[in-house]
Design an enzyme around this catalytic site. Structure first.
Site, PDB file in Angstrom:
ATOM      1  N   SER A 199       0.846  -1.194   0.000  1.00 42.39           N
ATOM      2  CA  SER A 199       0.000   0.000   0.000  1.00 42.39           C
ATOM      3  C   SER A 199       0.876   1.237   0.000  1.00 42.39           C
ATOM      4  CB  SER A 199      -0.905   0.017   1.232  1.00 42.39           C
ATOM      5  OG  SER A 199      -1.621   1.241   1.316  1.00 42.39           O
ATOM      6  N   TYR A 251      -1.595  -0.032  10.435  1.00 45.13           N
ATOM      7  CA  TYR A 251      -1.700  -0.551   9.075  1.00 45.13           C
ATOM      8  C   TYR A 251      -0.503  -0.114   8.245  1.00 45.13           C
ATOM      9  CZ  TYR A 251      -3.485  -0.904   4.256  1.00 45.13           C
ATOM     10  OH  TYR A 251      -3.634  -1.176   2.922  1.00 45.13           O
TER      11      TYR A 251
END
Length: 262
Positions: free
Chosen positions: A146, A157
């Protein structure tokens, strides 16, 4: 937006795609099958079997597994090898932020949950697939990371995806002499149909909805193109990196985020 397919690009190849029941993983797995691959759709959602059936019988199979455990990862790879005679390509797609909130607002167990979801499946699946790739004499691993390694309201995250990038680069260096490429894409914000399995089963509080809106604004503004991408725009580079067209690419993390490299 039309999607260009490459007939036979994965002919003779066995691919394992994790997180294949919905979103980017579903698009990647279905397209890989349409391009000639024998594809194992892996997900912990029960409806993964129905999704695999969409791609046609004979060259697809489905397997339910919790890839947040090493046992689940090992079982998935064993099933793929037993079903189709080996594994050539692994696409690690499991992950996704559970909550959006300033780091100071995270609770300890929430931090742990983010790491389990977005780091451990890739770490475990990379480990579990290696005996099968060694037996094949080589292969390819594509990790879906990501660009949110730089972004607001999702520090755990972000840390997990930073770990995915590190796995990609370190493992690529270690395995090049074994004829195994390890690469990754780093998607930015992506438009997708409503999830059949929500990212946060507990639901978002009003505060979290507000923080999510701030994340959406940040993602759009950080992109040079000032928009989210499409699932097709994410699936195409993943499949390119998985293919023989990318045979001299390893250790790279390709940003697919409209110019925002994260």
């Amino acid at each position: 937006m039309s999607t260009r397919h490459f007939a036979g690009r994965f002919a003779g190849k066995v691919l394992v795609v994790t997180g294949a029941a919905q979103g980017i993983g579903r698009a990647v797995a279905i397209r890989a099958a349409e391009e000639g691959g024998r594809v194992v759709f892996v997900d912990r959602a029960d409806f993964v079997e129905a999704v695999a059936a969409e791609a046609g019988e004979g060259n697809t199979a489905a397997f339910n597994a919790d890839l947040e455990t090493h046992e689940g990862a090992t079982a998935a790879m064993r099933f793929a090898a037993e079903t189709f005679g080996g594994i050539d390509i692994l696409i690690n797609n499991v992950g996704g932020a559970i909550r959006m909130r300033p780091y100071a607002e995270f609770e300890a167990q929430q931090i742990d949950a983010e790491i389990r979801r977005s780091l451990m499946p890739t770490l475990y699946c990379c480990h579990a697939v290696l005996p099968h790739l060694f037996a094949r004499g080589g292969g390819t691993i594509v990790n879906v990371s990501s660009n949110a390694t730089r972004g607001i309201h999702r520090v755990p995250y972000s840390a997990a995806k930073g770990g995915v990038n590190a796995i990609t680069q370190s493992l690529a260096m270690e395995l090049a002499e074994r004829n195994i490429r390890v690469v990754a894409t780093a998607p930015g914000g992506t438009e997708a149909p409503p999830r059949r399995v929500p990212r946060n089963a507990a639901g978002d509080s009003e505060a979290e909805k507000g923080w999510m809106a701030e994340v959406v604004q940040q993602v759009r503004q950080s992109s040079f193109m000032k928009r989210y991408g499409t699932i097709e725009e994410q699936a195409a580079p993943i499949l390119f990196l998985a293919s023989e067209e990318a045979s001299y690419i390893t250790g790279n993390v390709l940003s697919v985020a409209g110019g925002d490299i994260g």
